[in-house]
Scaffold this motif. Structure first.
Motif, PDB file in Angstrom:
ATOM      1  N   THR A 180       8.336  -3.663  -6.863  1.00 60.10           N
ATOM      2  CA  THR A 180       8.101  -1.992  -6.909  1.00 60.10           C
ATOM      3  C   THR A 180       8.659  -1.356  -8.050  1.00 60.10           C
ATOM      4  N   THR A 228       0.446   3.229  -9.474  1.00 58.68           N
ATOM      5  CA  THR A 228       0.886   4.327  -8.248  1.00 58.68           C
ATOM      6  C   THR A 228       0.106   3.846  -7.216  1.00 58.68           C
ATOM      7  N   THR A 229       0.393   4.531  -5.764  1.00 59.05           N
ATOM      8  CA  THR A 229      -0.465   4.480  -4.710  1.00 59.05           C
ATOM      9  C   THR A 229      -1.802   4.774  -4.734  1.00 59.05           C
ATOM     10  N   SER A 257       0.957  -1.077   0.163  1.00 63.26           N
ATOM     11  CA  SER A 257      -0.091  -0.136   0.095  1.00 63.26           C
ATOM     12  C   SER A 257       0.811   1.359   0.017  1.00 63.26           C
ATOM     13  N   ARG A 258       2.162   1.210   0.507  1.00 61.73           N
ATOM     14  CA  ARG A 258       2.981   2.299   0.422  1.00 61.73           C
ATOM     15  C   ARG A 258       3.847   2.300  -0.874  1.00 61.73           C
ATOM     16  N   ASN A 259       3.732   1.440  -1.817  1.00 60.15           N
ATOM     17  CA  ASN A 259       4.692   1.557  -2.910  1.00 60.15           C
ATOM     18  C   ASN A 259       3.924   1.429  -4.143  1.00 60.15           C
ATOM     19  N   ARG A 319      -5.239  -3.001  -8.047  1.00 62.59           N
ATOM     20  CA  ARG A 319      -4.388  -3.126  -6.766  1.00 62.59           C
ATOM     21  C   ARG A 319      -5.626  -3.089  -5.653  1.00 62.59           C
ATOM     22  N   ASN A 334      -5.399  -2.770  -1.828  1.00 62.97           N
ATOM     23  CA  ASN A 334      -4.618  -2.610  -0.877  1.00 62.97           C
ATOM     24  C   ASN A 334      -5.056  -3.265   0.538  1.00 62.97           C
TER      25      ASN A 334
END
Length: 115
Positions: free
Chosen positions: A97, A52-53, A30-32, A71, A73
């Motif tokens: 990443t 992207t995030t 979730s941070r990348n 995604r 998350n």
């Protein structure tokens, strides 16, 4: 160290579809920004798609309009929906990443598209 596991590959005829999934240990996804990469027979690993995030997506021109990256998350997963597959899409697919791969590479998942 984050570990990623790719799944969902297999054998499909040209024109078919396949959905790949990538799961990661911990909660770093979730941070990348995350990307899908692939390595075909006899060629270097190449980037295919990124997200992207915030959910913005970008694609290699040869797959744009055919592949969709997404995604989740909450589930710590990233998926790649591949439609209208071509023999040249045959490769081992990996996630990492993006734009710079920072995790250790997983085993990947083999996608084979027959003509």
């Amino acid at each position: 160290q984050v570990q990623v596991v790719e799944s969902g590959g297999g054998l499909v005829q040209a024109g078919g579809s396949m959905r790949l999934s990538c799961a990661a240990s911990g909660n770093t996804f979730s941070r990348n920004a995350i990307g899908w990469y692939r390595q075909g027979p006899g060629i270097q690993r190449e980037w295919v798609a990124g997200i992207t995030t915030g959910g913005t997506t970008i694609y290699k021109p040869s797959v744009k309009g055919r592949f969709t990256i997404s995604r989740d998350n909450a589930e710590n997963t990233v998926s790649l929906q591949m439609n209208s597959l071509k023999p040249e899409d045959t490769a081992v697919y990996y996630c990492n990443t993006w734009p710079q791969p920072g995790y250790s590479w997983g085993q990947g998942t083999q996608v084979t598209v027959s003509s």
